[in-house]
Design a protein around this motif. Structure first.
Motif, PDB file in Angstrom:
ATOM      1  N   PHE A   1       1.992  -0.419  23.154  1.00 19.04           N
ATOM      2  CA  PHE A   1       3.179  -1.271  23.071  1.00 19.04           C
ATOM      3  C   PHE A   1       3.559  -1.632  21.642  1.00 19.04           C
ATOM      4  O   PHE A   1       4.660  -2.098  21.385  1.00 19.04           O
ATOM      5  N   SER A   2       2.634  -1.462  20.718  1.00 26.10           N
ATOM      6  CA  SER A   2       2.936  -1.838  19.327  1.00 26.10           C
ATOM      7  C   SER A   2       2.959  -0.623  18.406  1.00 26.10           C
ATOM      8  O   SER A   2       2.739  -0.747  17.217  1.00 26.10           O
ATOM      9  N   TRP A   3       3.228   0.562  18.946  1.00 22.20           N
ATOM     10  CA  TRP A   3       3.148   1.780  18.145  1.00 22.20           C
ATOM     11  C   TRP A   3       4.123   1.769  16.979  1.00 22.20           C
ATOM     12  O   TRP A   3       3.799   2.161  15.867  1.00 22.20           O
ATOM     13  N   SER A   4       5.337   1.294  17.226  1.00 22.18           N
ATOM     14  CA  SER A   4       6.330   1.329  16.146  1.00 22.18           C
ATOM     15  C   SER A   4       5.899   0.458  14.975  1.00 22.18           C
ATOM     16  O   SER A   4       6.044   0.855  13.820  1.00 22.18           O
ATOM     17  N   LEU A   5       5.365  -0.727  15.269  1.00 25.58           N
ATOM     18  CA  LEU A   5       4.882  -1.599  14.201  1.00 25.58           C
ATOM     19  C   LEU A   5       3.713  -0.963  13.472  1.00 25.58           C
ATOM     20  O   LEU A   5       3.629  -0.980  12.260  1.00 25.58           O
ATOM     21  N   ARG A   6       2.799  -0.345  14.244  1.00 24.30           N
ATOM     22  CA  ARG A   6       1.626   0.248  13.617  1.00 24.30           C
ATOM     23  C   ARG A   6       2.025   1.409  12.734  1.00 24.30           C
ATOM     24  O   ARG A   6       1.475   1.607  11.655  1.00 24.30           O
ATOM     25  N   LYS A   7       2.985   2.193  13.175  1.00 22.03           N
ATOM     26  CA  LYS A   7       3.427   3.323  12.366  1.00 22.03           C
ATOM     27  C   LYS A   7       3.939   2.842  11.018  1.00 22.03           C
ATOM     28  O   LYS A   7       3.626   3.415   9.969  1.00 22.03           O
ATOM     29  N   TYR A   8       4.693   1.742  11.044  1.00 19.76           N
ATOM     30  CA  TYR A   8       5.211   1.159   9.792  1.00 19.76           C
ATOM     31  C   TYR A   8       4.067   0.668   8.918  1.00 19.76           C
ATOM     32  O   TYR A   8       4.006   0.946   7.728  1.00 19.76           O
ATOM     33  N   THR A   9       3.120  -0.049   9.541  1.00 19.36           N
ATOM     34  CA  THR A   9       2.019  -0.636   8.777  1.00 19.36           C
ATOM     35  C   THR A   9       1.109   0.427   8.205  1.00 19.36           C
ATOM     36  O   THR A   9       0.727   0.383   7.038  1.00 19.36           O
ATOM     37  N   VAL A  10       0.713   1.399   9.035  1.00 19.15           N
ATOM     38  CA  VAL A  10      -0.232   2.420   8.589  1.00 19.15           C
ATOM     39  C   VAL A  10       0.362   3.274   7.477  1.00 19.15           C
ATOM     40  O   VAL A  10      -0.321   3.616   6.513  1.00 19.15           O
ATOM     41  N   SER A  11       1.652   3.619   7.588  1.00 14.23           N
ATOM     42  CA  SER A  11       2.268   4.425   6.532  1.00 14.23           C
ATOM     43  C   SER A  11       2.248   3.671   5.207  1.00 14.23           C
ATOM     44  O   SER A  11       2.008   4.253   4.154  1.00 14.23           O
TER      45      SER A  11
ATOM     46  N   VAL B   1      -1.728  -4.897 -11.704  1.00 11.92           N
ATOM     47  CA  VAL B   1      -1.928  -3.482 -12.015  1.00 11.92           C
ATOM     48  C   VAL B   1      -1.069  -2.581 -11.134  1.00 11.92           C
ATOM     49  O   VAL B   1      -0.511  -1.585 -11.609  1.00 11.92           O
ATOM     50  N   PHE B   2      -0.925  -2.937  -9.867  1.00 16.27           N
ATOM     51  CA  PHE B   2      -0.258  -2.055  -8.913  1.00 16.27           C
ATOM     52  C   PHE B   2       1.162  -1.656  -9.321  1.00 16.27           C
ATOM     53  O   PHE B   2       1.556  -0.495  -9.134  1.00 16.27           O
ATOM     54  N   PRO B   3       1.993  -2.580  -9.881  1.00 14.56           N
ATOM     55  CA  PRO B   3       3.344  -2.170 -10.275  1.00 14.56           C
ATOM     56  C   PRO B   3       3.376  -1.012 -11.270  1.00 14.56           C
ATOM     57  O   PRO B   3       4.350  -0.247 -11.292  1.00 14.56           O
ATOM     58  N   ARG B   4       2.324  -0.865 -12.080  1.00 16.86           N
ATOM     59  CA  ARG B   4       2.283   0.245 -13.034  1.00 16.86           C
ATOM     60  C   ARG B   4       2.199   1.592 -12.316  1.00 16.86           C
ATOM     61  O   ARG B   4       2.539   2.625 -12.892  1.00 16.86           O
ATOM     62  N   TYR B   5       1.706   1.565 -11.086  1.00 18.51           N
ATOM     63  CA  TYR B   5       1.493   2.794 -10.327  1.00 18.51           C
ATOM     64  C   TYR B   5       2.394   2.871  -9.094  1.00 18.51           C
ATOM     65  O   TYR B   5       2.277   3.804  -8.307  1.00 18.51           O
ATOM     66  N   LEU B   6       3.263   1.872  -8.939  1.00 26.03           N
ATOM     67  CA  LEU B   6       4.124   1.818  -7.769  1.00 26.03           C
ATOM     68  C   LEU B   6       5.071   3.009  -7.748  1.00 26.03           C
ATOM     69  O   LEU B   6       5.792   3.265  -8.708  1.00 26.03           O
ATOM     70  N   THR B   7       5.062   3.742  -6.647  1.00 27.08           N
ATOM     71  CA  THR B   7       5.850   4.975  -6.550  1.00 27.08           C
ATOM     72  C   THR B   7       7.235   4.705  -5.972  1.00 27.08           C
ATOM     73  O   THR B   7       7.498   3.651  -5.393  1.00 27.08           O
ATOM     74  N   SER B   8       8.081   5.691  -6.111  1.00 26.66           N
ATOM     75  CA  SER B   8       9.421   5.584  -5.537  1.00 26.66           C
ATOM     76  C   SER B   8       9.356   5.514  -4.011  1.00 26.66           C
ATOM     77  O   SER B   8      10.191   4.872  -3.377  1.00 26.66           O
ATOM     78  N   ASP B   9       8.355   6.156  -3.406  1.00 25.32           N
ATOM     79  CA  ASP B   9       8.205   6.098  -1.946  1.00 25.32           C
ATOM     80  C   ASP B   9       7.953   4.674  -1.479  1.00 25.32           C
ATOM     81  O   ASP B   9       8.537   4.206  -0.493  1.00 25.32           O
ATOM     82  N   PHE B  10       7.060   3.980  -2.190  1.00 29.53           N
ATOM     83  CA  PHE B  10       6.767   2.599  -1.806  1.00 29.53           C
ATOM     84  C   PHE B  10       8.004   1.721  -1.979  1.00 29.53           C
ATOM     85  O   PHE B  10       8.318   0.891  -1.123  1.00 29.53           O
ATOM     86  N   GLU B  11       8.707   1.881  -3.076  1.00 23.96           N
ATOM     87  CA  GLU B  11       9.916   1.094  -3.317  1.00 23.96           C
ATOM     88  C   GLU B  11      10.980   1.407  -2.274  1.00 23.96           C
ATOM     89  O   GLU B  11      11.689   0.517  -1.788  1.00 23.96           O
ATOM     90  N   ARG B  12      11.071   2.675  -1.884  1.00 20.57           N
ATOM     91  CA  ARG B  12      12.095   3.079  -0.924  1.00 20.57           C
ATOM     92  C   ARG B  12      11.833   2.464   0.455  1.00 20.57           C
ATOM     93  O   ARG B  12      12.743   2.000   1.121  1.00 20.57           O
ATOM     94  N   TRP B  13      10.565   2.458   0.862  1.00 21.20           N
ATOM     95  CA  TRP B  13      10.245   2.010   2.212  1.00 21.20           C
ATOM     96  C   TRP B  13       9.984   0.510   2.303  1.00 21.20           C
ATOM     97  O   TRP B  13      10.271  -0.111   3.324  1.00 21.20           O
ATOM     98  N   TYR B  14       9.409  -0.074   1.269  1.00 18.77           N
ATOM     99  CA  TYR B  14       8.975  -1.467   1.366  1.00 18.77           C
ATOM    100  C   TYR B  14       9.606  -2.368   0.316  1.00 18.77           C
ATOM    101  O   TYR B  14       9.940  -3.510   0.584  1.00 18.77           O
ATOM    102  N   GLY B  15       9.738  -1.883  -0.892  1.00 19.78           N
ATOM    103  CA  GLY B  15      10.339  -2.676  -1.945  1.00 19.78           C
ATOM    104  C   GLY B  15       9.447  -3.809  -2.402  1.00 19.78           C
ATOM    105  O   GLY B  15       8.279  -3.916  -2.030  1.00 19.78           O
ATOM    106  N   HIS B  16      10.014  -4.706  -3.208  1.00 13.93           N
ATOM    107  CA  HIS B  16       9.243  -5.796  -3.782  1.00 13.93           C
ATOM    108  C   HIS B  16       9.254  -7.039  -2.907  1.00 13.93           C
ATOM    109  O   HIS B  16       8.737  -8.087  -3.302  1.00 13.93           O
TER     110      HIS B  16
END
Length: 649
Positions: free
Chosen positions: A267-277, A306-321
């Protein structure tokens, strides 16, 4: 250690064990972490203080347990990681609201040490068997009440109760706590002979399982299933016949967990897919962080810097700040990134020794085999949970204390270990034992953890004043909070952010100087905080627009660029830099930044509209129409876009 000192220390430890899960402040700005932090630090300092005065009256000796030597190694590695860290104050004290720096880790190790000696007083075991289930029962009942919308507490701030959070304020924290203690409470059912205690443990276990379900914490479910299966396996080693007689209990519980979590997962697959990715993206970037500093790490509690130095475009595209990533959400990666691979290696060695020793000891244990099995299972359950979560003071302090108790149970019959070892050649009544407690007390007075409650109180009062539009009173409370900790920059950042927003909203510069002063203080104390430069850029951009002055806009450009040196994939920063460029008439540079921002956020309406505006201003009519049309697809009823397209056609 004298009986009086031992009694006082045991009182503090029992108080901590019972209250740490329960304590919170519903009227605070940060409602959950500061009260638990204050209790943890006070118990740490007070028990350490009393112990040092007691040791000063006799030669200092320590049992020769391998676990103590592992703790010494871990301490040594953490000290090196702190002195070689990216930002020493953060690594030493920890970042705001987490506070998991060197001081907290030393507190963890001290609690493990206390836990080891805690059960040398046999009466404490009976108190433990009562207090742990009772505390967990109260926490779990409140979590279930929250889930059904029957919360009886009037919160100072809104609390999301779509997932049960109880007294921890975070569903994952609550899940980790339950995963740690439910297997231990399960073992109490077989350890104690008291009917009342069995009933309490049974009710606490069932209510705790129900609460865990409502946390929606899948990592904790995985951990608990693994822990209970491991408990069953250990108990089989202890007594096959008894295991066979109780097989319906042991097989039914894991079976129910598997069935329930399977339905839950469906029942929570959609949420898990978002979280796991999202987890996979963070884990992938964490490996790069570790690879750059594999030996000493970047410093304790420094992941958010430290993480912002390595933050990728994929992370920004899907999750942002909007998602604050201050941990790797995997304890293996967190430990490696913060303290280096040697720390991870020594920690895993300690855990390996714990489990191997338990595997050997449980079948031959004379009286505590079932309790040892429960602690081993709880430890495994917690570690499995941390594969998808991270260490926090709220739960980790309890974990290390229980770990110390477990080591004592494993090693209490080992004569070689029980032989005292003279680690330090300090004679009794040594001056060091008079100076060291006083020095510790001085540190405690200079940086009392209770000041975090004072700072949060003023932040709460400031938010109330702001809601009442009482700006002078708000500024007064923000200033008080800013002065609480000399080395803490977060209060200044909050003050600078709020005052910058007021300047933007009111179109007045009344609070400009105070905002700049606070933000410059943050830049001085912690130059690695990207949001400092974002707010400074916003502040000077607002001033430059209110009192047209290209120098202020140039300063805004400078600060936005400093931010992008830390985090090149921050799309909002590129968008704001483009606005500053456009205000200076540097349209080509503005368009370039907007294109980079759009690449990171392809479906951003405001980026598309702004590109259209810049293109129109540059005379690129066809390109302006194209981007306006793309924006119109996202917002078909937008009046500005309709008028712009009519005008250009």
């Amino acid at each position: 250690m004298e009986i009086k000192q031992r009694t006082i220390i045991n009182f503090f430890l029992l108080l901590f064990l019972f209250l740490e899960p329960l304590i919170f402040n519903p009227w605070g700005y940060n409602m959950f972490n500061p009260p638990k932090l204050v209790l943890f630090y006070h118990v740490f300092f007070l028990t350490f203080f009393f112990s040092l005065f007691s040791w000063g009256k006799e030669d200092f000796k320590l049992f020769g347990s391998p676990s103590f030597f592992f703790l010494i190694l871990l301490t040594f590695v953490l000290i090196i990681a702190t002195f070689t860290s990216l930002h020493f104050p953060t690594s030493f004290f920890g970042q705001y609201s987490r506070y998991e720096g060197l001081t907290s880790w030393l507190g963890y190790f001290w609690l493990a040490f206390c836990g080891y000696y805690f059960l040398s007083d046999k009466d404490n075991l009976n108190k433990l068997i009562w207090l742990v289930p009772l505390s967990l029962l109260l926490v779990s009942i409140y979590g279930i009440v929250q889930h059904f919308g029957l919360d009886f507490i009037r919160w100072a701030q809104s609390v999301d109760i779509t997932r049960s959070r109880s007294t921890f304020g975070n569903a994952s924290y609550l899940g980790a706590y339950l995963a740690l203690f439910l297997p231990i409470i399960f073992s109490f059912l077989f350890k104690t002979q008291s009917k009342e205690t069995k009933i309490l443990a049974f009710i606490s276990f069932l209510v705790g399982m129900a609460c865990l379900f409502f946390t929606d914490s899948r990592g904790a479910w995985v951990g608990l299933i693994g822990g209970l299966l491991f408990f069953s396996l250990l108990w089989k080693l202890k007594d096959f016949k008894r295991f066979f007689e109780q097989r319906r209990i042991f097989l039914l519980i894991p079976a129910l967990f598997i069935i329930v979590t399977s339905l839950f997962a469906f029942f929570s697959w959609s949420l898990r897919k978002y979280t796991v990715s999202g987890r996979f993206i963070i884990w992938k970037e964490s490996l790069k962080i570790i690879a750059d500093r594999p030996i000493s790490g970047w410093g304790l509690d420094s992941f958010q810097m430290v993480f912002p130095r390595y933050l990728t475009s994929d992370f920004e595209r899907w999750y942002g700040h909007g998602v604050v990533t201050d941990k790797a959400h995997n304890f293996l990666l967190d430990f490696s990134a913060s303290a280096g691979l040697f720390f991870l290696l020594f920690f895993l060695a300690l855990m390996l020794y714990f489990f191997i020793r338990g595997w050997i000891t449980v079948p031959i244990a004379r009286e505590n085999g079932v309790l040892i099995s429960g602690i081993l299972a709880g430890t495994l359950s917690y570690l499995l949970t941390l594969l998808f979560h991270f260490s926090t003071i709220e739960v980790s302090s309890l974990f290390w204390f229980i770990l110390g108790v477990g080591f004592y149970l494993l090693e209490q019959d080992d004569e070689a270990i029980k032989k005292p070892v003279q680690l330090f050649n300090f004679p009794k009544n040594s001056l060091l034992f008079a100076i060291f407690p006083l020095g510790l007390l001085l540190i405690f007075l200079l940086f009392p953890p209770s000041l975090s409650l004072v700072g949060d109180y003023h932040l709460r009062q400031a938010s109330i004043a702001l809601s009442n539009e009482d700006l002078p009173r708000m500024v007064s409370h923000l200033t008080f909070s800013e002065k609480v900790y000399p080395l803490e920059s977060e209060y200044s950042l909050i003050k600078g952010k709020i005052l910058t927003e007021i300047v933007e909203q009111t179109k007045e510069l009344t609070y400009f100087n105070q905002a700049e002063q606070s933000l410059q203080r943050v830049a001085l104390l912690n130059p690695h905080n990207e949001y400092t430069y974002l707010y400074l850029g916003d502040l000077f951009y607002s001033k430059g627009k209110l009192e047209p002055n290209s120098l202020d806009i140039e300063k805004a450009v400078k600060y936005y660029k400093l931010l992008l040196l830390i985090d090149s994939n921050y799309s909002l920063a590129r968008y704001k830099l483009s606005l500053a460029y456009a205000s200076l008439g540097r349209l080509e540079e503005a368009l370039g930044e907007l294109m980079l921002a759009l690449r990171l956020k392809p479906r951003s309406l405001k980026y598309l509209i702004e590109i259209g505006k810049v293109c129109e201003e540059m005379g690129k009519k066809e390109e302006a129409i194209r981007y306006y049309q793309k924006a119109l697809k996202l917002d078909p009823q937008n009046p500005f876009l309709k008028q712009a397209l009519l005008r250009l056609r």
